[in-house]
Design a protein around this motif. Structure first.
Motif, PDB file in Angstrom:
ATOM      1  N   ALA A  56      -0.269  18.497 -21.599  1.00 44.02           N
ATOM      2  CA  ALA A  56       0.676  18.207 -20.572  1.00 44.02           C
ATOM      3  C   ALA A  56       0.373  17.107 -20.001  1.00 44.02           C
ATOM      4  CB  ALA A  56       0.279  19.157 -19.686  1.00 44.02           C
ATOM      5  N   ASP A  57       1.418  17.234 -19.092  1.00 42.23           N
ATOM      6  CA  ASP A  57       0.622  15.397 -18.122  1.00 42.23           C
ATOM      7  C   ASP A  57       1.345  15.069 -16.861  1.00 42.23           C
ATOM      8  OD1 ASP A  57      -0.512  13.024 -17.386  1.00 42.23           O
ATOM      9  OD2 ASP A  57       1.435  12.059 -18.751  1.00 42.23           O
ATOM     10  N   VAL A 134       9.738  14.347 -21.911  1.00 45.00           N
ATOM     11  CA  VAL A 134       9.662  15.162 -19.702  1.00 45.00           C
ATOM     12  C   VAL A 134      10.131  13.834 -19.039  1.00 45.00           C
ATOM     13  CG1 VAL A 134       7.865  16.203 -20.224  1.00 45.00           C
ATOM     14  CG2 VAL A 134       7.410  15.041 -19.248  1.00 45.00           C
ATOM     15  N   TYR A 137       8.820  15.808 -12.208  1.00 45.22           N
ATOM     16  CA  TYR A 137       9.552  16.911 -11.257  1.00 45.22           C
ATOM     17  C   TYR A 137       8.984  16.292 -10.225  1.00 45.22           C
ATOM     18  CZ  TYR A 137       5.667  19.293 -12.900  1.00 45.22           C
ATOM     19  OH  TYR A 137       4.207  19.221 -13.094  1.00 45.22           O
ATOM     20  N   HIS A 153      18.088  16.423 -10.660  1.00 52.36           N
ATOM     21  CA  HIS A 153      17.749  17.572 -12.404  1.00 52.36           C
ATOM     22  C   HIS A 153      19.005  17.097 -13.747  1.00 52.36           C
ATOM     23  CE1 HIS A 153      18.076  21.827 -14.692  1.00 52.36           C
ATOM     24  NE2 HIS A 153      16.242  21.452 -14.222  1.00 52.36           N
ATOM     25  N   TYR A 157      18.334  14.764 -17.380  1.00 55.38           N
ATOM     26  CA  TYR A 157      18.630  15.142 -18.979  1.00 55.38           C
ATOM     27  C   TYR A 157      19.735  13.677 -19.407  1.00 55.38           C
ATOM     28  CZ  TYR A 157      15.789  19.238 -19.096  1.00 55.38           C
ATOM     29  OH  TYR A 157      15.344  20.226 -18.750  1.00 55.38           O
ATOM     30  N   ALA A 226      10.514  21.356 -22.713  1.00 56.62           N
ATOM     31  CA  ALA A 226       9.913  22.085 -22.687  1.00 56.62           C
ATOM     32  C   ALA A 226      10.703  22.479 -21.022  1.00 56.62           C
ATOM     33  CB  ALA A 226       8.351  22.204 -21.773  1.00 56.62           C
ATOM     34  N   GLY A 227      12.236  22.106 -21.094  1.00 58.20           N
ATOM     35  CA  GLY A 227      12.663  22.621 -20.550  1.00 58.20           C
ATOM     36  C   GLY A 227      13.566  23.609 -20.527  1.00 58.20           C
ATOM     37  N   SER A 228      14.083  24.542 -19.498  1.00 58.85           N
ATOM     38  CA  SER A 228      14.732  25.703 -20.135  1.00 58.85           C
ATOM     39  C   SER A 228      15.571  26.620 -19.447  1.00 58.85           C
ATOM     40  CB  SER A 228      13.505  26.641 -20.702  1.00 58.85           C
ATOM     41  OG  SER A 228      12.964  27.214 -20.033  1.00 58.85           O
ATOM     42  N   SER A 229      16.225  24.934 -18.393  1.00 61.56           N
ATOM     43  CA  SER A 229      17.746  25.696 -17.316  1.00 61.56           C
ATOM     44  C   SER A 229      18.466  25.456 -18.244  1.00 61.56           C
ATOM     45  CB  SER A 229      17.689  24.826 -15.882  1.00 61.56           C
ATOM     46  OG  SER A 229      17.539  23.451 -17.026  1.00 61.56           O
ATOM     47  N   ASN A 246       8.316  29.296 -20.982  1.00 57.86           N
ATOM     48  CA  ASN A 246       7.230  29.955 -19.682  1.00 57.86           C
ATOM     49  C   ASN A 246       7.535  31.836 -20.347  1.00 57.86           C
ATOM     50  OD1 ASN A 246       5.386  28.308 -18.572  1.00 57.86           O
ATOM     51  ND2 ASN A 246       7.570  28.199 -17.366  1.00 57.86           N
ATOM     52  N   VAL A 336      11.515  21.681 -11.332  1.00 58.60           N
ATOM     53  CA  VAL A 336      11.914  22.302 -12.522  1.00 58.60           C
ATOM     54  C   VAL A 336      12.110  23.858 -12.285  1.00 58.60           C
ATOM     55  CG1 VAL A 336       9.816  23.108 -14.815  1.00 58.60           C
ATOM     56  CG2 VAL A 336       9.382  22.065 -12.987  1.00 58.60           C
ATOM     57  N   THR A 337      13.787  23.934 -12.182  1.00 59.97           N
ATOM     58  CA  THR A 337      14.313  25.038 -11.673  1.00 59.97           C
ATOM     59  C   THR A 337      13.967  26.122 -12.808  1.00 59.97           C
ATOM     60  OG1 THR A 337      16.387  24.372 -13.407  1.00 59.97           O
ATOM     61  CG2 THR A 337      16.483  23.195 -10.997  1.00 59.97           C
ATOM     62  N   SER A 338      14.497  25.987 -14.317  1.00 61.83           N
ATOM     63  CA  SER A 338      13.703  27.189 -15.048  1.00 61.83           C
ATOM     64  C   SER A 338      12.428  28.278 -14.155  1.00 61.83           C
ATOM     65  CB  SER A 338      13.679  26.784 -15.858  1.00 61.83           C
ATOM     66  OG  SER A 338      12.815  25.705 -17.107  1.00 61.83           O
TER      67      SER A 338
HETATM   68  C1  LIG Z   1       6.089  25.336 -19.425  1.00 63.11           C
HETATM   69  C2  LIG Z   1       6.302  24.266 -19.145  1.00 63.11           C
HETATM   70  C3  LIG Z   1       5.389  22.769 -19.881  1.00 63.11           C
HETATM   71  C4  LIG Z   1       5.761  21.875 -18.663  1.00 63.11           C
HETATM   72  N1  LIG Z   1       5.313  20.496 -19.056  1.00 63.11           N
HETATM   73  C5  LIG Z   1       5.602  20.007 -18.300  1.00 63.11           C
HETATM   74  C6  LIG Z   1       5.183  18.584 -18.020  1.00 63.11           C
HETATM   75  O1  LIG Z   1       3.321  18.828 -18.971  1.00 63.11           O
HETATM   76  N2  LIG Z   1       5.001  17.241 -17.360  1.00 63.11           N
HETATM   77  C7  LIG Z   1       6.088  17.501 -17.437  1.00 63.11           C
HETATM   78  O2  LIG Z   1       6.462  16.167 -16.494  1.00 63.11           O
HETATM   79  N3  LIG Z   1       6.719  18.173 -16.677  1.00 63.11           N
HETATM   80  C8  LIG Z   1       6.735  19.252 -17.630  1.00 63.11           C
HETATM   81  N4  LIG Z   1       7.585  20.499 -17.498  1.00 63.11           N
HETATM   82  C9  LIG Z   1       9.455  20.318 -17.267  1.00 63.11           C
HETATM   83  C10 LIG Z   1      10.025  20.374 -17.818  1.00 63.11           C
HETATM   84  O3  LIG Z   1       9.756  19.075 -18.913  1.00 63.11           O
HETATM   85  C11 LIG Z   1      11.147  20.133 -17.423  1.00 63.11           C
HETATM   86  O4  LIG Z   1      11.214  18.524 -17.071  1.00 63.11           O
HETATM   87  C12 LIG Z   1      11.250  20.162 -15.763  1.00 63.11           C
HETATM   88  O5  LIG Z   1      11.524  22.483 -16.868  1.00 63.11           O
HETATM   89  C13 LIG Z   1      12.853  20.585 -15.642  1.00 63.11           C
HETATM   90  O6  LIG Z   1      13.500  20.960 -16.754  1.00 63.11           O
HETATM   91  P1  LIG Z   1      14.299  22.561 -16.340  1.00 63.11           P
HETATM   92  O7  LIG Z   1      14.804  23.112 -15.284  1.00 63.11           O
HETATM   93  O8  LIG Z   1      15.654  22.087 -17.594  1.00 63.11           O
HETATM   94  O9  LIG Z   1      13.139  23.317 -17.012  1.00 63.11           O
HETATM   95  C14 LIG Z   1       7.004  21.490 -17.872  1.00 63.11           C
HETATM   96  C15 LIG Z   1       8.057  22.898 -18.006  1.00 63.11           C
HETATM   97  C16 LIG Z   1       7.895  24.121 -18.315  1.00 63.11           C
HETATM   98  C17 LIG Z   1       8.518  25.065 -18.612  1.00 63.11           C
END
Ligand SMILES: Cc1cc2nc3c(=O)[nH]c(=O)nc-3n(C[C@H](O)[C@H](O)[C@H](O)COP(=O)(O)O)c2cc1C
Length: 463
Positions: A56-57, A134, A137, A153, A157, A226-229, A246, A336-338
């Protein structure tokens, strides 16, 4: 039987997912600045036939909780944090098969320079590198990089879609397969007629130039997301080869996975080409009772303040300013809304509140751990694969490295006995390993390059 895939989830920092555990006497995460720490970890994971180490980062500090970074700095919540890409060559030199999924934020780096760094890593690892796409956020990152704040958000994308188009063209379309001749007699290293500049003038990025690297084994690195919104899933279904979701209730994750695979199919992709890994925390020992005792021992070092600093930043809500019983809603956040949806899904009968969040913390984090002896853990991992249609797991670190050696010494042999885990690596690049014929999770065996149905493949060199 479907083969379970394991990946380790780590970060070039002290406190990653489970805050406070660095204080445990056996934890070695404070050695993150030593290369030997990472080389040892890579060797360990390869011994356990893990598919990958996922790093991760994050750019920026966690300064949402209490309106500042103090709690995060005190508890080492993803700060200090080093660059994950720089760890990879040393780990690759010490291993042969392990893949490396590295997180890199596309919001603050031009596609042209980033494409070169990833191609360099793909060469140096012999095609074992992946990229977790990514967009960040944290407003603190945007401010540190000279902006007023991060983009909204869904706009992030949209920017990512454009970025992908540029990097696909650099990786796939700038050098023909036969551009490199290495003809010593003729004095021709590469044929200039087979190398071309790409031109892109879009709303967010402008590029005119040829890719600086010669074609690497995989060209485009294996793509993780890793985004799941709702918006995140559409992006993942189009681009990702590996999706990281997640944990949470299995039916909730099963719906996410079905939606992802359905979206991929509607885009002309083979849904089995999308590998889905669920984030999991495993605490395992020789027996169920010993595992429960280990969990209780770990729990004594967990940091609630660290976990709240982490949650506030990643959910985009200051929990210190939030009343204990005020409802938390996804609409409040541009982070990270998801994650908020995921927390809410765990307790559908209740409104999500700060109190509920704190009550749900375990081992200084929001992941509910799987705790037990080898058979109990194997049962649960297999139930996940069966019921939620995931391909495997990304195992978060707790007390490191024993959290990984315990899984390798206790869970892996149990899964192997049940025919649910490989007994050897398949040769080839990370992409080839992920679609290996011995993997009965479906999908057709692929070469080292993106499959033809992937949008990046449409950017390949054409005469
Ligand atoms: C399990 C998980 C791990 C993630 N790891 C990172 C990460 O290492 N660095 C990062 O900047 N964002 C990380 N994110 C954020 C996602 O890449 C994405 O930008 C964020 O979830 C917003 O999108 P979403 O609302 O569609 O989930 C992670 C998100 C999830 C759910």
């Amino acid at each position: 039987m479907k083969q379970i895939r394991l990946n380790a989830f780590d970060m070039n920092c002290v406190g990653h997912i489970h805050q406070g555990l660095w204080r445990h006497p056996r934890d070695r995460s404070t050695q993150y600045t030593d290369l030997a720490h990472w080389v040892d970890l890579a060797r360990t994971l390869e011994r356990g036939l893990f598919d990958g180490l996922f790093l991760a980062d994050v750019l920026g500090v966690y300064d949402v909780y209490q309106g500042g970074p103090d709690a995060a700095v005190r508890a080492a919540v993803q700060v200090p944090v080093g660059d994950p890409l720089l760890l990879v060559p040393a780990m690759a030199a010490a291993t042969t098969h392990l893949g490396f999924g590295v997180t890199a934020n596309l919001s603050y780096e031009p596609p042209y320079t980033f494409a070169r760094r990833m191609s360099t890593l793909d060469h140096l690892t012999g095609g074992r590198v992946g990229w977790n796409i990514v967009t960040g956020y944290l407003d603190s990152a945007a401010r540190a990089l000279g902006l007023d704040g991060q983009a909204a958000h869904d706009d992030r994308y949209a920017m990512a879609e454009e970025y992908m188009d540029v990097v696909y063209r650099l990786w796939e379309g700038s050098w023909a397969d036969d551009a490199v001749r290495r003809d010593r007699a003729a004095g021709v290293y590469a044929d200039p007629a087979r190398v071309r500049a790409i031109r892109h003038h879009g709303p967010h990025f402008r590029t005119e130039g040829a890719h600086l690297c010669e074609p690497s084994p995989q060209r485009t690195p294996v793509l993780y997301q890793a985004g799941s919104s709702d918006r995140g899933r559409r992006f993942a279904a189009a681009h990702a080869e590996c999706v990281f979701v997640n944990g949470g209730p299995k039916p909730h994750v099963a719906r996410l996975v079905a939606d992802l695979r359905g979206l991929a199919r509607s885009l002309g992709r083979d849904p089995a080409d999308l590998k889905v890994f669920v984030g999991a925390t495993v605490v395992v020992a020789e027996t169920d009772a010993l595992a429960q005792a280990k969990r209780a021992d770990y729990e004594r070092y967990a940091s609630v303040e660290g976990a709240l600093a982490h949650a506030s930043a990643s959910l985009g809500i200051d929990f210190a300013a939030q009343d204990w019983d005020d409802p938390i809603r996804a609409g409040q956040s541009q982070a990270v809304t998801s994650n908020i949806e995921n927390q809410a899904a765990r307790r559908p009968d209740k409104v999500l509140t700060r109190r509920g969040l704190v009550e749900g913390l375990s081992l200084g984090g929001r992941q509910v751990p799987i705790v037990g002896g080898p058979a109990t853990v194997a049962d649960e991992l297999m139930a996940w694969v069966e019921e939620a249609d995931v391909d495997g797991f990304i195992l978060a670190r707790t007390v490191t490295p024993e959290c990984f050696t315990d899984v390798i010494d206790l869970v892996v042999p149990e899964l192997q006995r049940r025919g649910a885990y490989k007994t050897a690596y398949t040769p080839g690049t990370l992409r080839e390993k992920l679609s290996a014929p011995g993997d009965r999770s479906g999908g057709s065996p692929r070469g080292p390059r993106l499959p033809d149905t992937h949008p990046g493949a449409s950017r390949r060199w054409r005469p």
